[in-house]
Design a protein around this motif. Structure first.
Motif, short mmCIF file in Angstrom:
data_model
loop_
_atom_site.label_atom_id
_atom_site.label_comp_id
_atom_site.label_asym_id
_atom_site.label_seq_id
_atom_site.Cartn_x
_atom_site.Cartn_y
_atom_site.Cartn_z
N CYS A 5 0.85 -1.18 0.00
CA CYS A 5 0.00 0.00 0.00
C CYS A 5 0.89 1.23 0.00
O CYS A 5 1.86 1.32 0.76
CB CYS A 5 -0.90 -0.01 1.23
N GLN A 7 0.04 4.10 1.03
CA GLN A 7 -0.30 4.97 2.16
C GLN A 7 0.14 4.38 3.50
O GLN A 7 0.86 5.02 4.25
CB GLN A 7 -1.80 5.23 2.18
N CYS A 8 -0.29 3.16 3.81
CA CYS A 8 0.02 2.57 5.12
C CYS A 8 1.15 1.54 5.06
O CYS A 8 1.55 1.01 6.08
CB CYS A 8 -1.22 1.95 5.74
N CYS A 21 -5.95 -0.95 -0.96
CA CYS A 21 -5.57 -1.59 0.30
C CYS A 21 -6.81 -1.93 1.12
O CYS A 21 -7.65 -1.07 1.36
CB CYS A 21 -4.66 -0.64 1.08
N CYS A 24 -6.67 0.40 4.60
CA CYS A 24 -6.89 1.85 4.66
C CYS A 24 -7.54 2.44 3.41
O CYS A 24 -7.92 3.60 3.41
CB CYS A 24 -5.57 2.57 4.92
#
Length: 71
Positions: A5, A7-8, A21, A24
């Motif tokens: 992912c 982002q996370c 994802c 998130c």
């Protein structure tokens, strides 16, 4: 290639079919996997990855039960 992912930074299992994802909702990108250390012809001593119900690879655990966190 490893799918993570953006982002996370959750690592998705190879069998997980998703463009986003499951943790998130961030975009999933592909990156080069971890390098193989030692002799490439030797069998890997690392146990199979543990995957949760969302298809995310969980962190490795120590023999005493604690989570091994990358530095």
């Amino acid at each position: 290639m490893e799918r993570i992912c953006s982002q996370c930074h959750a690592v998705l299992a190879p069998a997980t079919k998703a463009d986003w994802c499951p943790a998130c909702g961030g975009a999933v990108i592909a990156r080069a996997g971890r390098p193989v250390l030692g002799d490439p012809s030797a069998p890997a001593a690392e146990p199979a990855a543990e995957v949760d119900h969302r298809g995310i690879v969980l962190p490795r655990r120590q023999a005493k039960g604690g989570i091994i966190t990358p530095q």
